[in-house]
Design a protein around this motif. Structure first.
Motif, PDB file in Angstrom:
ATOM      1  N   HIS A 209       2.628 109.756  19.371  1.00 41.66           N
ATOM      2  CA  HIS A 209       1.230 109.352  19.590  1.00 41.66           C
ATOM      3  C   HIS A 209       0.277 110.301  18.863  1.00 41.66           C
ATOM      4  CE1 HIS A 209       2.645 106.455  22.506  1.00 41.66           C
ATOM      5  NE2 HIS A 209       3.252 107.409  23.180  1.00 41.66           N
ATOM      6  N   ARG A 210       0.742 110.827  17.727  1.00 42.01           N
ATOM      7  CA  ARG A 210      -0.086 111.713  16.901  1.00 42.01           C
ATOM      8  C   ARG A 210      -0.197 111.132  15.493  1.00 42.01           C
ATOM      9  NH1 ARG A 210      -1.262 117.056  18.074  1.00 42.01           N
ATOM     10  NH2 ARG A 210      -0.383 117.891  20.003  1.00 42.01           N
ATOM     11  N   SER A 211      -1.321 111.410  14.858  1.00 39.70           N
ATOM     12  CA  SER A 211      -1.432 111.093  13.439  1.00 39.70           C
ATOM     13  C   SER A 211      -0.960 112.329  12.674  1.00 39.70           C
ATOM     14  CB  SER A 211      -2.887 110.764  13.071  1.00 39.70           C
ATOM     15  OG  SER A 211      -3.727 111.862  13.362  1.00 39.70           O
ATOM     16  N   PHE A 212      -0.219 112.121  11.620  1.00 39.61           N
ATOM     17  CA  PHE A 212       0.253 113.244  10.820  1.00 39.61           C
ATOM     18  C   PHE A 212       0.396 112.798   9.367  1.00 39.61           C
ATOM     19  CE2 PHE A 212       3.922 111.232  12.977  1.00 39.61           C
ATOM     20  CZ  PHE A 212       4.626 110.739  11.885  1.00 39.61           C
ATOM     21  N   HIS A 213       0.326 113.781   8.477  1.00 39.30           N
ATOM     22  CA  HIS A 213       0.480 113.518   7.045  1.00 39.30           C
ATOM     23  C   HIS A 213       1.851 113.958   6.544  1.00 39.30           C
ATOM     24  CE1 HIS A 213      -3.702 112.455   6.936  1.00 39.30           C
ATOM     25  NE2 HIS A 213      -4.097 113.665   7.270  1.00 39.30           N
ATOM     26  N   SER A 214       2.462 114.892   7.276  1.00 34.41           N
ATOM     27  CA  SER A 214       3.778 115.364   6.842  1.00 34.41           C
ATOM     28  C   SER A 214       4.623 115.753   8.051  1.00 34.41           C
ATOM     29  CB  SER A 214       3.652 116.557   5.888  1.00 34.41           C
ATOM     30  OG  SER A 214       3.092 117.667   6.547  1.00 34.41           O
ATOM     31  N   LEU A 215       5.940 115.665   7.869  1.00 36.76           N
ATOM     32  CA  LEU A 215       6.903 115.994   8.918  1.00 36.76           C
ATOM     33  C   LEU A 215       7.805 117.129   8.442  1.00 36.76           C
ATOM     34  CD1 LEU A 215       7.933 112.325   9.748  1.00 36.76           C
ATOM     35  CD2 LEU A 215       6.684 113.844  11.303  1.00 36.76           C
ATOM     36  N   LEU A 216       8.088 118.049   9.347  1.00 38.36           N
ATOM     37  CA  LEU A 216       9.046 119.112   9.054  1.00 38.36           C
ATOM     38  C   LEU A 216      10.070 119.125  10.187  1.00 38.36           C
ATOM     39  CD1 LEU A 216       9.966 121.441   7.251  1.00 38.36           C
ATOM     40  CD2 LEU A 216       8.562 122.982   8.669  1.00 38.36           C
TER      41      LEU A 216
ATOM     42  N   MET B 265       0.416 118.449   9.727  1.00 36.11           N
ATOM     43  CA  MET B 265       1.867 118.629   9.780  1.00 36.11           C
ATOM     44  C   MET B 265       2.356 118.560  11.226  1.00 36.11           C
ATOM     45  SD  MET B 265       4.350 121.828   8.662  1.00 36.11           S
ATOM     46  CE  MET B 265       4.424 121.425   6.916  1.00 36.11           C
ATOM     47  N   LEU B 266       3.488 117.909  11.425  1.00 41.62           N
ATOM     48  CA  LEU B 266       4.140 117.846  12.730  1.00 41.62           C
ATOM     49  C   LEU B 266       5.549 118.397  12.588  1.00 41.62           C
ATOM     50  CD1 LEU B 266       4.143 116.870  15.715  1.00 41.62           C
ATOM     51  CD2 LEU B 266       5.065 114.689  14.876  1.00 41.62           C
ATOM     52  N   LEU B 267       5.881 119.383  13.403  1.00 38.37           N
ATOM     53  CA  LEU B 267       7.229 119.933  13.422  1.00 38.37           C
ATOM     54  C   LEU B 267       8.051 119.113  14.411  1.00 38.37           C
ATOM     55  CD1 LEU B 267       8.032 123.740  13.423  1.00 38.37           C
ATOM     56  CD2 LEU B 267       9.402 122.143  14.757  1.00 38.37           C
TER      57      LEU B 267
ATOM     58  N   ASN C 169       8.273 114.459   4.106  1.00 36.46           N
ATOM     59  CA  ASN C 169       9.273 114.345   5.172  1.00 36.46           C
ATOM     60  C   ASN C 169      10.435 115.258   4.784  1.00 36.46           C
ATOM     61  OD1 ASN C 169      10.751 113.594   7.388  1.00 36.46           O
ATOM     62  ND2 ASN C 169      10.650 111.390   6.996  1.00 36.46           N
ATOM     63  N   ARG C 170      10.410 116.476   5.328  1.00 33.12           N
ATOM     64  CA  ARG C 170      11.353 117.516   4.901  1.00 33.12           C
ATOM     65  C   ARG C 170      12.137 118.066   6.082  1.00 33.12           C
ATOM     66  NH1 ARG C 170       6.512 120.592   1.797  1.00 33.12           N
ATOM     67  NH2 ARG C 170       5.567 119.977   3.768  1.00 33.12           N
ATOM     68  N   GLN C 171      13.239 118.726   5.752  1.00 36.74           N
ATOM     69  CA  GLN C 171      14.049 119.386   6.760  1.00 36.74           C
ATOM     70  C   GLN C 171      14.177 120.867   6.413  1.00 36.74           C
ATOM     71  OE1 GLN C 171      18.379 118.776   6.936  1.00 36.74           O
ATOM     72  NE2 GLN C 171      18.213 118.379   9.141  1.00 36.74           N
ATOM     73  N   LEU C 172      14.059 121.697   7.444  1.00 41.75           N
ATOM     74  CA  LEU C 172      14.281 123.140   7.333  1.00 41.75           C
ATOM     75  C   LEU C 172      15.458 123.467   8.232  1.00 41.75           C
ATOM     76  CD1 LEU C 172      13.495 126.131   6.685  1.00 41.75           C
ATOM     77  CD2 LEU C 172      11.853 125.985   8.573  1.00 41.75           C
ATOM     78  N   VAL C 173      16.546 123.985   7.665  1.00 45.83           N
ATOM     79  CA  VAL C 173      17.744 124.234   8.467  1.00 45.83           C
ATOM     80  C   VAL C 173      17.929 125.732   8.716  1.00 45.83           C
ATOM     81  CG1 VAL C 173      18.953 122.151   7.783  1.00 45.83           C
ATOM     82  CG2 VAL C 173      19.251 124.222   6.426  1.00 45.83           C
ATOM     83  N   PHE C 174      18.513 126.033   9.876  1.00 50.54           N
ATOM     84  CA  PHE C 174      18.781 127.418  10.240  1.00 50.54           C
ATOM     85  C   PHE C 174      20.226 127.567  10.702  1.00 50.54           C
ATOM     86  CE2 PHE C 174      16.814 125.300  13.933  1.00 50.54           C
ATOM     87  CZ  PHE C 174      17.753 125.528  14.930  1.00 50.54           C
ATOM     88  N   VAL C 175      20.671 128.790  10.859  1.00 48.85           N
ATOM     89  CA  VAL C 175      22.037 129.078  11.277  1.00 48.85           C
ATOM     90  C   VAL C 175      22.274 128.529  12.680  1.00 48.85           C
ATOM     91  CG1 VAL C 175      23.715 130.905  11.787  1.00 48.85           C
ATOM     92  CG2 VAL C 175      22.122 131.162   9.863  1.00 48.85           C
ATOM     93  N   THR C 176      23.340 127.755  12.834  1.00 48.57           N
ATOM     94  CA  THR C 176      23.720 127.253  14.147  1.00 48.57           C
ATOM     95  C   THR C 176      24.157 128.415  15.037  1.00 48.57           C
ATOM     96  OG1 THR C 176      24.589 125.295  13.020  1.00 48.57           O
ATOM     97  CG2 THR C 176      25.181 125.580  15.336  1.00 48.57           C
ATOM     98  N   THR C 177      23.753 128.385  16.308  1.00 47.69           N
ATOM     99  CA  THR C 177      24.152 129.445  17.232  1.00 47.69           C
ATOM    100  C   THR C 177      25.673 129.494  17.368  1.00 47.69           C
ATOM    101  OG1 THR C 177      22.118 129.134  18.508  1.00 47.69           O
ATOM    102  CG2 THR C 177      23.903 130.357  19.576  1.00 47.69           C
ATOM    103  N   PRO C 178      26.293 130.635  17.055  1.00 52.67           N
ATOM    104  CA  PRO C 178      27.754 130.725  17.144  1.00 52.67           C
ATOM    105  C   PRO C 178      28.230 131.038  18.558  1.00 52.67           C
ATOM    106  CG  PRO C 178      26.876 132.791  16.330  1.00 52.67           C
ATOM    107  CD  PRO C 178      25.683 131.869  16.501  1.00 52.67           C
TER     108      PRO C 178
END
Length: 322
Positions: free
Chosen positions: A212-219, A57-59, A244-253
């Motif tokens: 320049h990395r091998s990966f099986h999944s992206l986050l 996994m690659l973040l 190939n997924r996205q994890l979302v968080f609260v935007t800094t206010p």
């Protein structure tokens, strides 16, 4: 730092006039079971705990720093430091490497290239200092300045062409409010190409060449401001939703919560040139900011973060980075 009533739905609603439920329904996202955390949802169901040490996994993430170009590196918002801390702590928890992309306008002007290079150097310094702060391996991070890798995007633009007459691009652009900038008049080619590159930056082939990395999944771990971009890229490229997924968080206010910090006016942006004492005082006086920050950082971490942020993006620190 104690969390005093962190309410992410209230923060999101105030900034975007939308509820978290609206975002999840509109984009088909799944909630993250993390009440006291700024994490909100994922594009595909994902058990974050079971993803720890997930092999291959690659973040992926990166800062949006264009707001500082007019003022110079010292005008960079404290939002960048806060969200970078959050990202690196998430990568540390999951024990995976992280790729950080510094996006820029597609057409760099001669009078802005020096500023972008300063921002790039300052960000590199900030990232490495945060890694040391939270004990995350520095060799697990890879920072890429997009303007130095245009050949990668040039090839992908030919494979996946987009132009100003594209119905899909125009539809995405016109329907992006309130999540993107509002521009008056017709789109210009620079804006179109910039949006094009932003979508291409989610493509596995682009990321393979940049990392320049091998990966099986992206986050892709990003604030909720980017939900529309990832959703659009997914529809365009037809990503495998499990790899190939996205994890979302609260935007800094901003301190008063009416807008994201980096788009606030003047000192409400908490620019680096405001200085350590003033930034700390603004945070201390805003119960909203304190509540948000305490959902992922301790008081000690915050104090150190303010120091290294100012050091990384003001004149003395930039001189030391050279």
């Amino acid at each position: 730092m104690e969390n005093q009533g962190f309410n992410k739905n209230a923060i999101i609603r105030r900034m975007y006039d939308r509820t978290i439920a609206w975002f999840m329904k509109t984009y088909g996202y799944q909630p993250v079971n993390s009440i006291d955390s700024p994490l909100i949802a994922t594009s595909t169901f994902m058990d974050l705990e079971s993803s720890i040490r997930e092999e291959g996994m690659l973040l992926v993430s990166g800062p949006c720093m264009d707001h500082a170009v007019g003022e110079g590196a010292g005008g960079l918002s404290f939002q960048i430091a806060l969200e970078t801390l959050l990202l690196i702590k998430q990568a540390r928890v999951m024990e995976v490497p992280i790729l950080l992309l510094i996006m820029s306008p597609c057409l760099l002007e001669e009078d802005t290239i020096d500023t972008w290079n300063q921002l790039g150097e300052g960000y590199r310094s900030l990232v490495h200092k945060i890694c040391r702060l939270v004990k995350y391996p520095e060799d697990y991070t890879h920072i890429v300045r997009i303007w130095e890798k245009d050949y990668v995007f040039e090839h992908m633009r030919m494979l996946h062409p987009f132009d100003e007459k594209s119905p899909l691009l125009r539809s995405l652009y016109q329907s992006s409010r309130p999540l993107d900038y509002v521009y008056e008049g017709e789109m210009n080619r620079s804006l179109i190409r910039s949006y094009h590159d932003n979508l291409l930056a989610y493509h596995p082939e682009v990321l393979r060449k940049l990392s320049h990395r091998s990966f099986h999944s992206l986050l892709h771990v990003e604030n909720i401001q980017q939900i529309r971009a990832f959703y659009s890229a997914s529809k365009w490229f037809g990503f495998n939703p499990s790899s190939n997924r996205q994890l979302v968080f609260v935007t800094t206010p901003s301190p008063n919560g009416g807008i994201r910090m980096s788009r606030a006016e003047g000192n409400d942006r908490l620019p680096a040139h405001l200085g350590k004492t003033n930034i700390s005082n603004v945070v201390e006086s805003s119960s909203l900011l304190k509540s948000f920050i305490s959902s992922f950082a301790t008081k000690v971490e915050l104090d150190i973060l303010v120091d290294i942020f100012v050091e990384s993006f003001t004149e003395k620190g930039l001189d030391e980075n050279d």
